[in-house]
Design a protein around this motif. Structure first.
Motif: not given
Length: 165
Positions: A50-61, A71-73
């Motif tokens: 998953v990390r190798d796919r690209g830039a990972i953006f997240c939402v944390r409570n 979501v990954i770009l």
């Protein structure tokens, strides 16, 4: 009076998202949601993949610190890219945990992904989604994406969407 839940949006690195968190959210959204076979998920949802796919953006409570969405770009140079060409970016693995849905987090993740792609001077964003993911189709269309094609993979039909940036 009902308490307001607040969320923090940033990169997975900045939010210190652990490997188990990445795997758990993707399994909950895609496997438990009936969109991905459990055996296939064992391979494609490994944290390093998953990390190798690209830039990972997240939402944390903010209150519980629970990872609520992802979501990954994916750049066209990534091995995970299927559709993006030079100057474009691919959006992959958008997901919001069921208990956090209905709060606009999917819309936030898409909007932030688009903003990041524009800031990076990408000309277009593309994505592919299963035909059965009707709620996702509505989300993409409400953000200006147009369905531009389809393809089949492992017996499932995927719709292709794009937006010019």
């Amino acid at each position: 009076m009902e308490a307001t839940v607040s969320f923090e949006f940033d990169t997975a690195e900045h939010l210190k998202v652990g490997d188990s968190e990445l795997t758990e959210i993707l399994r909950e959204v895609y496997v438990d949601g009936g969109f991905t076979d459990s055996e296939l998920a064992e391979e494609i949802f490994k944290a390093n993949a998953v990390r190798d796919r690209g830039a990972i953006f997240c939402v944390r409570n903010r209150e519980s610190s629970e990872l609520a969405g992802i979501v990954i770009l994916v750049a066209p140079s990534s091995k995970a890219s299927r559709l993006a060409k030079d100057g474009e970016v691919e959006m992959q693995l958008l997901g919001v945990r069921p208990k956090f849905r209905g709060q606009g987090l999917g819309k936030l993740l898409v909007a932030q992904a688009i903003a990041k792609a524009r800031a990076d001077c990408c000309s277009k964003m593309v994505l592919w989604t299963q035909r059965s993911m009707v709620a996702a189709h509505h989300l993409y269309e409400s953000n200006g994406f147009l369905q531009v094609g389809s393809f089949e993979n492992n017996g499932r039909e995927f719709l292709v969407y794009s937006i010019n940036l």
